[in-house]
Design a protein around this motif. Structure first.
Motif, PDB file in Angstrom:
ATOM      1  N   THR A  69       0.831  -1.199   0.000  1.00  0.00           N
ATOM      2  CA  THR A  69       0.000   0.000   0.000  1.00  0.00           C
ATOM      3  C   THR A  69       0.868   1.253   0.000  1.00  0.00           C
ATOM      4  N   ILE A  70       0.204   2.411   0.096  1.00  0.00           N
ATOM      5  CA  ILE A  70       0.868   3.711   0.003  1.00  0.00           C
ATOM      6  C   ILE A  70       2.061   3.780   0.959  1.00  0.00           C
ATOM      7  N   PRO A  71       3.227   4.248   0.580  1.00  0.00           N
ATOM      8  CA  PRO A  71       3.578   4.867  -0.699  1.00  0.00           C
ATOM      9  C   PRO A  71       4.403   3.935  -1.612  1.00  0.00           C
ATOM     10  N   ILE A 131     -13.113  10.806 -11.606  1.00  0.00           N
ATOM     11  CA  ILE A 131     -12.634  12.010 -10.924  1.00  0.00           C
ATOM     12  C   ILE A 131     -11.342  11.690 -10.185  1.00  0.00           C
ATOM     13  N   GLY A 132     -10.272  12.400 -10.572  1.00  0.00           N
ATOM     14  CA  GLY A 132      -8.959  12.177  -9.964  1.00  0.00           C
ATOM     15  C   GLY A 132      -7.986  11.609 -10.978  1.00  0.00           C
ATOM     16  N   ALA A 133      -6.693  11.752 -10.693  1.00  0.00           N
ATOM     17  CA  ALA A 133      -5.676  11.262 -11.627  1.00  0.00           C
ATOM     18  C   ALA A 133      -4.462  10.728 -10.885  1.00  0.00           C
ATOM     19  N   GLY A 134      -4.652  10.330  -9.628  1.00  0.00           N
ATOM     20  CA  GLY A 134      -3.555   9.764  -8.845  1.00  0.00           C
ATOM     21  C   GLY A 134      -3.443   8.264  -9.070  1.00  0.00           C
ATOM     22  N   GLY A 135      -2.767   7.602  -8.154  1.00  0.00           N
ATOM     23  CA  GLY A 135      -2.555   6.161  -8.261  1.00  0.00           C
ATOM     24  C   GLY A 135      -3.863   5.382  -8.262  1.00  0.00           C
ATOM     25  N   ALA A 136      -4.783   5.780  -7.402  1.00  0.00           N
ATOM     26  CA  ALA A 136      -6.072   5.077  -7.324  1.00  0.00           C
ATOM     27  C   ALA A 136      -6.830   5.227  -8.637  1.00  0.00           C
ATOM     28  N   ALA A 137      -6.794   6.434  -9.206  1.00  0.00           N
ATOM     29  CA  ALA A 137      -7.494   6.687 -10.480  1.00  0.00           C
ATOM     30  C   ALA A 137      -6.928   5.807 -11.590  1.00  0.00           C
ATOM     31  N   ARG A 138      -5.625   5.618 -11.588  1.00  0.00           N
ATOM     32  CA  ARG A 138      -4.977   4.779 -12.628  1.00  0.00           C
ATOM     33  C   ARG A 138      -5.511   3.354 -12.579  1.00  0.00           C
ATOM     34  N   PHE A 154     -11.513  13.572 -15.165  1.00  0.00           N
ATOM     35  CA  PHE A 154     -11.671  14.929 -14.633  1.00  0.00           C
ATOM     36  C   PHE A 154     -10.688  15.097 -13.487  1.00  0.00           C
ATOM     37  N   ASN A 155      -9.892  16.157 -13.553  1.00  0.00           N
ATOM     38  CA  ASN A 155      -8.954  16.373 -12.447  1.00  0.00           C
ATOM     39  C   ASN A 155      -8.777  17.860 -12.188  1.00  0.00           C
ATOM     40  N   ARG A 156      -8.452  18.170 -10.935  1.00  0.00           N
ATOM     41  CA  ARG A 156      -8.238  19.564 -10.546  1.00  0.00           C
ATOM     42  C   ARG A 156      -6.998  20.106 -11.255  1.00  0.00           C
ATOM     43  N   SER A 157      -5.883  19.411 -11.144  1.00  0.00           N
ATOM     44  CA  SER A 157      -4.685  19.901 -11.835  1.00  0.00           C
ATOM     45  C   SER A 157      -4.666  19.330 -13.256  1.00  0.00           C
ATOM     46  N   ILE A 158      -4.439  20.223 -14.196  1.00  0.00           N
ATOM     47  CA  ILE A 158      -4.582  19.866 -15.612  1.00  0.00           C
ATOM     48  C   ILE A 158      -3.478  18.924 -16.079  1.00  0.00           C
ATOM     49  N   LYS A 159      -2.254  19.213 -15.681  1.00  0.00           N
ATOM     50  CA  LYS A 159      -1.112  18.421 -16.164  1.00  0.00           C
ATOM     51  C   LYS A 159      -1.255  16.942 -15.789  1.00  0.00           C
ATOM     52  N   LYS A 160      -1.563  16.688 -14.528  1.00  0.00           N
ATOM     53  CA  LYS A 160      -1.672  15.305 -14.042  1.00  0.00           C
ATOM     54  C   LYS A 160      -2.851  14.589 -14.712  1.00  0.00           C
ATOM     55  N   GLY A 161      -3.948  15.328 -14.867  1.00  0.00           N
ATOM     56  CA  GLY A 161      -5.135  14.741 -15.497  1.00  0.00           C
ATOM     57  C   GLY A 161      -4.895  14.393 -16.954  1.00  0.00           C
ATOM     58  N   PRO A 174     -10.844  19.552 -17.211  1.00  0.00           N
ATOM     59  CA  PRO A 174     -10.601  20.051 -15.853  1.00  0.00           C
ATOM     60  C   PRO A 174     -11.847  19.794 -14.992  1.00  0.00           C
ATOM     61  N   LEU A 175     -11.640  19.529 -13.721  1.00  0.00           N
ATOM     62  CA  LEU A 175     -12.758  19.222 -12.818  1.00  0.00           C
ATOM     63  C   LEU A 175     -13.803  20.354 -12.807  1.00  0.00           C
ATOM     64  N   ALA A 176     -13.317  21.597 -13.000  1.00  0.00           N
ATOM     65  CA  ALA A 176     -14.219  22.756 -13.006  1.00  0.00           C
ATOM     66  C   ALA A 176     -15.235  22.684 -14.156  1.00  0.00           C
ATOM     67  N   ASN A 188     -15.566   8.680  -7.870  1.00  0.00           N
ATOM     68  CA  ASN A 188     -14.602   9.542  -7.191  1.00  0.00           C
ATOM     69  C   ASN A 188     -13.419   8.720  -6.715  1.00  0.00           C
ATOM     70  N   THR A 189     -12.234   9.048  -7.222  1.00  0.00           N
ATOM     71  CA  THR A 189     -11.019   8.340  -6.779  1.00  0.00           C
ATOM     72  C   THR A 189     -10.113   9.275  -5.981  1.00  0.00           C
ATOM     73  N   THR A 190     -10.588  10.487  -5.708  1.00  0.00           N
ATOM     74  CA  THR A 190      -9.775  11.418  -4.908  1.00  0.00           C
ATOM     75  C   THR A 190     -10.069  11.177  -3.422  1.00  0.00           C
ATOM     76  N   SER A 191      -9.291  11.847  -2.588  1.00  0.00           N
ATOM     77  CA  SER A 191      -9.509  11.697  -1.142  1.00  0.00           C
ATOM     78  C   SER A 191     -10.531  12.705  -0.623  1.00  0.00           C
ATOM     79  N   VAL A 192     -11.157  13.449  -1.520  1.00  0.00           N
ATOM     80  CA  VAL A 192     -12.132  14.468  -1.104  1.00  0.00           C
ATOM     81  C   VAL A 192     -13.309  13.788  -0.390  1.00  0.00           C
ATOM     82  N   GLY A 193     -13.581  14.213   0.840  1.00  0.00           N
ATOM     83  CA  GLY A 193     -14.678  13.628   1.615  1.00  0.00           C
ATOM     84  C   GLY A 193     -14.194  12.666   2.682  1.00  0.00           C
TER      85      GLY A 193
HETATM   86  P1  ATR Z   1      -3.756   8.352  -4.766  1.00  0.00           P
HETATM   87  O1  ATR Z   1      -2.517   7.628  -5.155  1.00  0.00           O
HETATM   88  O2  ATR Z   1      -4.333   7.853  -3.450  1.00  0.00           O
HETATM   89  O3  ATR Z   1      -4.776   8.410  -5.834  1.00  0.00           O
HETATM   90  P2  ATR Z   1      -2.563  10.958  -5.243  1.00  0.00           P
HETATM   91  O4  ATR Z   1      -1.640  10.386  -6.233  1.00  0.00           O
HETATM   92  O5  ATR Z   1      -2.031  11.930  -4.246  1.00  0.00           O
HETATM   93  O6  ATR Z   1      -3.290   9.842  -4.372  1.00  0.00           O
HETATM   94  O7  ATR Z   1      -3.786  11.620  -6.039  1.00  0.00           O
HETATM   95  C1  ATR Z   1      -4.776  12.323  -5.382  1.00  0.00           C
HETATM   96  C2  ATR Z   1      -5.834  12.752  -6.383  1.00  0.00           C
HETATM   97  O8  ATR Z   1      -6.866  13.419  -5.660  1.00  0.00           O
HETATM   98  C3  ATR Z   1      -5.346  13.738  -7.426  1.00  0.00           C
HETATM   99  O9  ATR Z   1      -6.048  13.547  -8.609  1.00  0.00           O
HETATM  100  C4  ATR Z   1      -5.699  15.084  -6.779  1.00  0.00           C
HETATM  101  O10 ATR Z   1      -5.874  16.138  -7.694  1.00  0.00           O
HETATM  102  P3  ATR Z   1      -4.592  17.029  -8.159  1.00  0.00           P
HETATM  103  O11 ATR Z   1      -3.900  16.230  -9.212  1.00  0.00           O
HETATM  104  O12 ATR Z   1      -5.211  18.267  -8.693  1.00  0.00           O
HETATM  105  O13 ATR Z   1      -3.772  17.262  -6.932  1.00  0.00           O
HETATM  106  C5  ATR Z   1      -7.026  14.746  -6.168  1.00  0.00           C
HETATM  107  N1  ATR Z   1      -7.393  15.652  -5.082  1.00  0.00           N
HETATM  108  C6  ATR Z   1      -6.899  15.670  -3.822  1.00  0.00           C
HETATM  109  N2  ATR Z   1      -7.481  16.651  -3.104  1.00  0.00           N
HETATM  110  C7  ATR Z   1      -8.366  17.269  -3.933  1.00  0.00           C
HETATM  111  C8  ATR Z   1      -9.299  18.350  -3.783  1.00  0.00           C
HETATM  112  N3  ATR Z   1      -9.426  18.990  -2.612  1.00  0.00           N
HETATM  113  N4  ATR Z   1     -10.049  18.691  -4.842  1.00  0.00           N
HETATM  114  C9  ATR Z   1      -9.951  18.029  -6.013  1.00  0.00           C
HETATM  115  N5  ATR Z   1      -9.077  17.011  -6.223  1.00  0.00           N
HETATM  116  C10 ATR Z   1      -8.312  16.636  -5.194  1.00  0.00           C
END
Ligand code: ATR
Length: 274
Positions: A69-71, A131-138, A154-161, A174-176, A188-193
Motif C-alpha cells: 500500500t501507500i507509498p 474524478i482524480g488522476a492519482g494512483g487510485a485513479a490509474r 476529470f482532475n483539478r490539476s490539468i497536467k496530471k489529469g 478540468p474538474l471545473a 470519485n477516486t480522490t480523497s475528497v470527503g
Molecule cells: P492516490 O494515489 O491515493 O490516488 P494521489 O496520487 O495523491 O493519491 O492523487 C490524489 C488525487 O486526488 C489527485 O487527482 C488530486 O488532484 P490534483 O492532481 O489536482 O492534486 C485529487 N485531489 C486531492 N485533493 C483534492 C481536492 N481537494 N479537490 C480536487 N481534487 C483533489
C-alpha cells in the motif's frame, strides 16, 4: 478472555507493507478470512520505509504473499521478478505472490473497482466520469477501460489529469468543467470527503440525477458527502467498502487458491468501521 492464537511451525505468514500502515483494514479482513476457511495462516502489518529490504525479507523469510500500500505501490515494481501485464500497464502493484522464491506482482485494485461496480450496473460503452488522476485513479480507470467503458478523466490539476488521460487513450476535462460532459457513471477516486474533512465533495450535488450510478472509493466514512448526496438524488450508489473487500478477495484467492469467504471479509471490515 482472549482465545489462544494458533501459531505453529506450519503457520504461513502474509502481511501488508505500507507507511503509514496502522489504519489498514487488511489484517482484520484477511485474518477473518483465514479463520473462516480454516487455514493455518496469519496476516500482519509491516511499517516499512525501505521497500527493497522489506521485499528481500519477504523472499528470505518465505512469506507467501504481501499486500502493498501507500507509498510503495510504484517503487515495489523494481524489486519484483515478474509483473503481471495489467499491473505493468497500470504502473503499480498492490499484491505480491511469492512463488517458490520468485516474487510476482499484481494489481487487484482494478479488479476490486470492476467487481464493486458490476454488482450494480454494466460497464460496456457506459459514459464514465473518472474524478482524480492519482494512483487510485490509474488502477480504477484502467480496470473500467478494459471492461469497455467510455471514460473521461476529470482532475483539478490539468497536467496530471492530461497525463493519465493520455496513458489511457481517453478524453480529459478540468474538474471545473464537470457540468459540461454527460455521464452515466461517476467514480470519485480522490480523497475528497475522507475523514476528517467529511463535509466536502468533489462535484456540485445539483448535477446528480436519478439515472446515474455514483461510486466513491473513500470508505472512511462509508457514507461520504458524495454518497449521501447521490442517495438523496435517487442515484444508484456504490460505497468504498465494496472495492476494498473485492481487491482483498482477489488477493486471498491468488495467495491461497481457496475461494474467498466474501461475506465474512465484508463483515470483518464493517465491524471495524462501525
Ligand atoms: P492516490 O494515489 O491515493 O490516488 P494521489 O496520487 O495523491 O493519491 O492523487 C490524489 C488525487 O486526488 C489527485 O487527482 C488530486 O488532484 P490534483 O492532481 O489536482 O492534486 C485529487 N485531489 C486531492 N485533493 C483534492 C481536492 N481537494 N479537490 C480536487 N481534487 C483533489
Amino acid at each position: 478472555m482472549l482465545k489462544q492464537l494458533h501459531v505453529d511451525t506450519k503457520t504461513i505468514l502474509y502481511g501488508v507493507i505500507g507507511n503509514p500502515v496502522n489504519h489498514s483494514l487488511s489484517p482484520v479482513m484477511h485474518n477473518r478470512a483465514f479463520a473462516e476457511v480454516g487455514l493455518n495462516s496469519i496476516y500482519m502489518a509491516f511499517h516499512v520505509t525501505d521497500i527493497g529490504s522489506a521485499l528481500a525479507g519477504v523472499r528470505g523469510l518465505g512469506l507467501k504473499g504481501v499486500s502493498i500500500t501507500i507509498p510503495h505501490k510504484v517503487t515495489a515494481l523494481s524489486f519484483l521478478d515478474e509483473i503481471d501485464g495489467k499491473a505493468q500497464q497500470i504502473g503499480a502493484v498492490n499484491t505480491i505472490v511469492n512463488h517458490q522464491g520468485k516474487l510476482i506482482g499484481y494489481n487487484s485494485d482494478c479488479y476490486g473497482a470492476v467487481k464493486a461496480l458490476t454488482a450494480k450496473t454494466t460497464l460496456w460503452e457506459k459514459k464514465v466520469a473518472l474524478i482524480g488522476a492519482g494512483g487510485a485513479a490509474r488502477a480504477v480507470g484502467f480496470g473500467l477501460l478494459w471492461e469497455g467503458a467510455r471514460i473521461t478523466v476529470f482532475n483539478r490539476s490539468i497536467k496530471k489529469g492530461e497525463s493519465l488521460a493520455k496513458d489511457m487513450g481517453v478524453a480529459f476535462r478540468p474538474l471545473a468543467e464537470f457540468d459540461q460532459v454527460e455521464s452515466q457513471i461517476i467514480v470519485n477516486t480522490t480523497s475528497v470527503g475522507m475523514s476528517p474533512n467529511t463535509r466536502v465533495m468533489p462535484i456540485t450535488p445539483s448535477l446528480l440525477t436519478p439515472d446515474m450510478v455514483v461510486m466513491d472509493i473513500v470508505y472512511n466514512p462509508l457514507r461520504t458527502a458524495l454518497i449521501q448526496a447521490a442517495e438523496k438524488a435517487g442515484c444508484t450508489t456504490v460505497d468504498g467498502l465494496a472495492m476494498f473487500v473485492y481487491q482483498g478477495v482477489a488477493q486471498f484467492e491468488k495467495w491461497t487458491g481457496v475461494k474467498a469467504p466474501v461475506k465474512a471479509m465484508q463483515q470483518a471490515v464493517l465491524d471495524i468501521l462501525h
